[in-house]
Design a protein around this motif. Sequence first.
Motif, PDB file in Angstrom:
ATOM      1  N   GLU A 190       4.244   1.690  -2.581  1.00 42.98           N
ATOM      2  CA  GLU A 190       3.670   1.732  -1.011  1.00 42.98           C
ATOM      3  C   GLU A 190       3.140   3.159  -0.965  1.00 42.98           C
ATOM      4  OE1 GLU A 190       7.260   1.142   1.415  1.00 42.98           O
ATOM      5  OE2 GLU A 190       6.057   0.112   2.844  1.00 42.98           O
ATOM      6  N   LEU A 191       3.354   4.360  -1.752  1.00 43.95           N
ATOM      7  CA  LEU A 191       2.645   5.463  -1.367  1.00 43.95           C
ATOM      8  C   LEU A 191       1.088   5.391  -1.646  1.00 43.95           C
ATOM      9  CD1 LEU A 191       5.134   7.931  -2.812  1.00 43.95           C
ATOM     10  CD2 LEU A 191       4.496   7.598  -0.558  1.00 43.95           C
ATOM     11  N   LYS A 192       0.879   4.449  -2.592  1.00 41.01           N
ATOM     12  CA  LYS A 192      -0.444   4.318  -2.793  1.00 41.01           C
ATOM     13  C   LYS A 192      -1.281   3.359  -1.837  1.00 41.01           C
ATOM     14  CE  LYS A 192      -2.485   3.347  -7.370  1.00 41.01           C
ATOM     15  NZ  LYS A 192      -2.536   2.423  -8.603  1.00 41.01           N
ATOM     16  N   TYR A 193      -0.515   2.520  -1.214  1.00 40.03           N
ATOM     17  CA  TYR A 193      -1.093   1.746  -0.314  1.00 40.03           C
ATOM     18  C   TYR A 193      -0.616   1.761   1.012  1.00 40.03           C
ATOM     19  CZ  TYR A 193      -2.745  -0.328  -4.783  1.00 40.03           C
ATOM     20  OH  TYR A 193      -2.719  -0.364  -5.956  1.00 40.03           O
ATOM     21  N   PRO A 194      -0.728   2.898   1.749  1.00 41.58           N
ATOM     22  CA  PRO A 194       0.062   3.018   2.868  1.00 41.58           C
ATOM     23  C   PRO A 194      -0.224   2.207   4.381  1.00 41.58           C
ATOM     24  CG  PRO A 194      -1.604   4.948   2.525  1.00 41.58           C
ATOM     25  CD  PRO A 194      -1.456   3.960   1.465  1.00 41.58           C
TER      26      PRO A 194
END
Lengths: 832, 100
Positions: free
Chosen positions: B48-52
């Motif tokens: 999720e951090l990579k694709y906020p």
Amino acid sequence: MSFFNFDQSRHNTAAPGFSQAHDPFASLANREEDAEEIDFEDTYDGLGDQLEETNDAFNDDTFGDDVGEPGPVGKDFDFFGQTAKVANVIEEENVRFNRQPPAAKAPQPVAQQPAYTSTAGPSFAQPSYNYFAQAPARPARTGYEKYHEQPIEDLQVDAALWGVAPKKQPPPPAQPAAPSAPSGGRKMLSLEEVEAQMRAQAKAATPSPAPQHQPHQIPPEQAYYYQQQAQNQPQAHFQAGVVEPLYHQPQGHPMTILQRPHSKPATPAQPPTQPPAIHQHQQPVPPQQPTQILQNPNRLSGDAAKIGLPIHPTPPTGPQAAHQGHRQQGSLPRQPPMILHPAQLAQLSEEEKAAYLEQEAKRAKRNHKIFQMSRDNGIMTPQDKNFITRIQLQQLVAATGNPNEHGTDESLAEDFYYQVHSQIQAGQRQHPSQPLNQFAQTYLFQTGSRQGGMRRHNRGPENHMQRMEQQVQRAVEAAKNKPKNKQLVIEGSLGKISFSNAKTPKPLLNIKRHDSANDVKKAAHYVNGRDKKGELKALELVYTTLMKMEDHDRNMPMAPAEDDQEALAKVFAWTNEGQALNEQLWKALRVQDPDQPDRIHPFMALLSYNKGKRAIPRIFRHTTHEQRLSILTRVLLSLDHLDVVREGQVTTDQIQFNAAMRENIELFMAAVVNTLFSFTNELGLDLVGGILGLVCTRNVDVIAKSKIGASMLTMLLSRAETIKQKLVGNEQEWHNWEMHYNHFFNIIEPSLPYIFPASMNTNEDTYVWQLLAAMGIGASPDQQQRLVIAVKDRVMETVALGKTLPPALAIERLGSVNLFMRSIGLDVELLQ
Amino acid sequence: MLFFSFFKTLIDHEVTVELKNDIQIRGVLKSVDQFLNIKLDNIQVVEELKYPHLSAVKNVFIRGSVVRYVHLPQESVDIPLLEDATRREAANQATKAKQG
């Protein structure tokens, strides 16, 4: 006729380019000649003669205080009050007109009746042009501004379109004129009535009776009416268009006629909100005109020219409206919706007014809605719609396959996993083919209900459904019958076009498969004495055959009636087929192939694959008892060749099997041993003994040292014990069994200390204790003692370990040991 | 049709769809069609951090052609049955290929 002062041959009114509609008087003239039934003198009361042409200024007196009319009607002419302001303007115009070049006035001084027609004839076209010339010079407020906005040239065009009517009118029958004439002689009202009748008949296909003073108005007005419709200019002209029909049929159905104007939302009906200006300028003139006609025919032509309405569309409006007011009051007082004139509204009571307004609002709303909905009406023809439907259905059929095939083997083949899976998983679905069927049905149902939901189509939703279904049916038929061209080769082109759908994707590679591929015998590649590919192929053959057999089972015919030959034959054929399949399977399994010393037995090779192991339960469902026995025998005979046995040997060191091997062993236990176990439980003592004897011929040491082997031995021994407890079997069998058992015991005894897995901490050794227990039960006291001696160390170790373990674990461990101890009449408790 | 048939049985199971752009989306499979377009509900992006930008998305429709992998829940796959289905599919294809 000479009265025209006009060469008729020069002016051919029938010529198409001549806008006959503008020349209505000419037609009247013609009529005069050939139809003498109606004489103007008969219908004309001659009042006109008594009037003074010059005293126009008193027109207001004449009409403003119209005493001739009954009381209530007076209200109708209220507008005169308003229009009085315009009165002087009208007069100005009169003057102005009189100053016009004589061309317009030329026909002026003639006898009354001819004068009419003559003015109409020659002056007709000219005045209209004069009017144009005049228009800019007009006073700002003539009351006819609205008419100015309407381009008059259109009248010409329109007349060409529609105006043929007057020419074609045959001489009018005399009937209506007769009644109108007397009344006309008495009152103004009756004059209007005559006019009304005329108009009504002009409108109708039957030609109008045409009382002679204003017949000229009919055709142009008609033309004008149409023109309004054509142009859809929702202006004051509506007054004419709207009121007129009503005038003809006072109690009739105004809606039918009114709807034309309504189709333009601008004026749904003569809305009460419409500015009174329209009426203002309309109303003042009309009442004058008829009078003027009577007073002075010249004035009429002058007026007409002045008003710019050579076709006289509006003049009648006034009287009509007014007259309509009379009618409404007199004969139809209780029809508020009939009101088309705001003036009438004033006459209504509050209640009626409210009701009227409400209805009006409703109607307007409805009309607006209709308009909104009908905006896209007729964009597609029914043929278009059919065409689209057919395309959609065909795509549906192509995508889902033939709905008739649902539930058959074919659809099962297409959707096998889902259908069987959902059958296994849930069981809520009553039928495996339900989902697909539902799809087609849902489609049909939706369309049907959507149609049924529309109130307008209520008369036949069912009908529509049926039609839809038939259409689907036909589409399916067509799709079936259509030869399946997967490629389109256009003549003369080099390429091909391939069609594809989701079910049969476009083949990008076209590889010819040779059926003879199977015939090409390749030399089997033996790696480590095994032909892996060959084995896998054989296994696949087994599976294929199994699936065929399962399909075959599903198609089992119904139990036949006693004398139903056909059904019997079916059952017979089915049985035969089943037998053939069984043979095929048996051949594929190669259970009875002879052992070859340097090679693994083909059946055992199958079992070395996981899917081979998994096949065993299924194979057992489709084989006979003898075949199963053969399989059991074969497995036990080759136990020491089995990889799970050979490589699953327990060792004293703590080596763990790798994950794959553990998995294999587990799978073998679950699939093969369990199946064999349940089969063994059906065997008699003699067979069990015989098999045990066979096992003894193999490497029992190796067998016993593997989990699988130990389990198999347990299986045999426990079966014998079960039979013993049931006290079945004869002496001979028991004797044989004991012989086999003793032999087995002797062979296995030396191995007993070494069959335990190294680890004692887990319950991995439970199966060993089970084997020992099975042996102990059937053992003689002497054998039991030997058993105890053989495994004593392990027992003691385990008990000792149990003391160090947590209680729960200790109980578990000791439980396994106790299983063995109790079988020989001992208990772990005794050791502690 | 095998894959279609197979994925239909996974409806209402949680799957992880890995797209060709490396995004992995875990969610409940809501529907699948013959093109293996996938509808996921209640989704969660694995990284999720990579694709906020996807963290606010609750459900997705994924075009079948952009799917690289679908991670299956093992317990809801019937392997022997799947094997058989595969055999049938292969047999179908073979007959079709012969006919065509």
